[in-house]
Design an enzyme around this catalytic site. Structure first.
Site, PDB file in Angstrom:
ATOM      1  N   LYS A   1      31.525  30.668  47.813  1.00  0.00           N
ATOM      2  CA  LYS A   1      32.344  30.417  46.630  1.00  0.00           C
ATOM      3  C   LYS A   1      32.668  28.922  46.452  1.00  0.00           C
ATOM      4  O   LYS A   1      32.501  28.133  47.389  1.00  0.00           O
ATOM      5  CB  LYS A   1      33.633  31.243  46.730  1.00  0.00           C
ATOM      6  CG  LYS A   1      33.366  32.758  46.762  1.00  0.00           C
ATOM      7  CD  LYS A   1      34.676  33.537  46.662  1.00  0.00           C
ATOM      8  CE  LYS A   1      34.442  35.034  46.687  1.00  0.00           C
ATOM      9  NZ  LYS A   1      35.693  35.796  46.477  1.00  0.00           N
TER      10      LYS A   1
ATOM     11  N   THR B   1      39.387  40.417  53.252  1.00  0.00           N
ATOM     12  CA  THR B   1      39.489  39.689  51.975  1.00  0.00           C
ATOM     13  C   THR B   1      40.576  38.624  52.037  1.00  0.00           C
ATOM     14  O   THR B   1      40.397  37.507  51.564  1.00  0.00           O
ATOM     15  CB  THR B   1      39.806  40.680  50.830  1.00  0.00           C
ATOM     16  OG1 THR B   1      38.804  41.698  50.840  1.00  0.00           O
ATOM     17  CG2 THR B   1      39.807  39.992  49.481  1.00  0.00           C
TER      18      THR B   1
ATOM     19  N   ASN C   1      38.601  32.585  48.923  1.00  0.00           N
ATOM     20  CA  ASN C   1      38.305  33.128  50.258  1.00  0.00           C
ATOM     21  C   ASN C   1      36.877  32.877  50.733  1.00  0.00           C
ATOM     22  O   ASN C   1      36.323  33.647  51.505  1.00  0.00           O
ATOM     23  CB  ASN C   1      38.683  34.611  50.333  1.00  0.00           C
ATOM     24  CG  ASN C   1      37.910  35.467  49.356  1.00  0.00           C
ATOM     25  OD1 ASN C   1      37.120  34.959  48.579  1.00  0.00           O
ATOM     26  ND2 ASN C   1      38.121  36.777  49.419  1.00  0.00           N
TER      27      ASN C   1
ATOM     28  N   GLU D   1      24.652  43.724  42.278  1.00  0.00           N
ATOM     29  CA  GLU D   1      24.993  42.302  42.348  1.00  0.00           C
ATOM     30  C   GLU D   1      23.758  41.438  42.600  1.00  0.00           C
ATOM     31  O   GLU D   1      23.611  40.371  42.001  1.00  0.00           O
ATOM     32  CB  GLU D   1      26.046  42.099  43.448  1.00  0.00           C
ATOM     33  CG  GLU D   1      27.373  42.742  43.067  1.00  0.00           C
ATOM     34  CD  GLU D   1      28.386  42.790  44.202  1.00  0.00           C
ATOM     35  OE1 GLU D   1      29.490  43.304  43.965  1.00  0.00           O
ATOM     36  OE2 GLU D   1      28.083  42.319  45.318  1.00  0.00           O
TER      37      GLU D   1
END
Ligand code: CMP
Length: 138
Positions: free
Chosen positions: A10, A92, A113, A127
């Site tokens: 991310k 998470t 995260n 995905e």
């Protein structure tokens, strides 16, 4: 049980310079890279990817964050890939992540995260298909 999962490194982890460290942990965890891309999602693309969370209170924050900088998207292969990858990345919420997991090492908060990991074989396929076509998998 499928042997593939999908991940994203991310924007927080990319900005912090942790692409290499995280790929090293993925490699050491026994995952083979099937497909990989470095890209910058638009807000609309992030909204589409996280559509299943559209009703959640954090949806705006999540999609804003995921379109705030480049990410690395990848399909990974290993026996029991989905569950084993979730073990490798940790909870998470990094505050609850086990010692030695990717999120324990590199994540700052539940929103930022460091990595995404698919939560089921079905979502791993959906995905992966969002980012990669058949010619981009090896
Ligand atoms: P991810 O595995 O990418 O899938 C959904 C994401 O929503 C999750 O990681 C978190 O980063 C984010 N998320 C989950 N709960 C919260 C929360 N309470 N506040 C902000 N973001 C959240």
């Amino acid at each position: 049980m499928s042997n593939r999962t999908f991940t994203m490194i991310k924007p927080d982890a990319v900005k912090a310079g942790n692409i290499g460290n995280i790929l090293q942990m993925i490699n050491a965890g026994g995952f083979r890279i099937v497909a990989m891309k470095y890209l910058f999602l638009t807000k609309q693309q992030a909204e589409k990817f996280y559509e299943v969370h559209a009703a959640r209170p954090f949806y705006g924050e999540l999609t804003e964050f995921m379109s705030s900088g480049p990410i690395v998207a990848a399909i990974l292969e290993k026996g029991n890939a989905v569950a084993d990858f979730r073990t490798l990345i940790g909870a998470t919420n990094p505050a609850q992540a086990e010692e030695g997991t990717i999120r324990k090492k590199y994540a700052a908060s539940i929103g930022e995260n460091a990595v995404h990991g698919s939560d089921s074989d079905e979502n791993a396929a959906i995905e992966g298909n969002f980012f990669f076509n058949g010619l981009e998998r090896f």
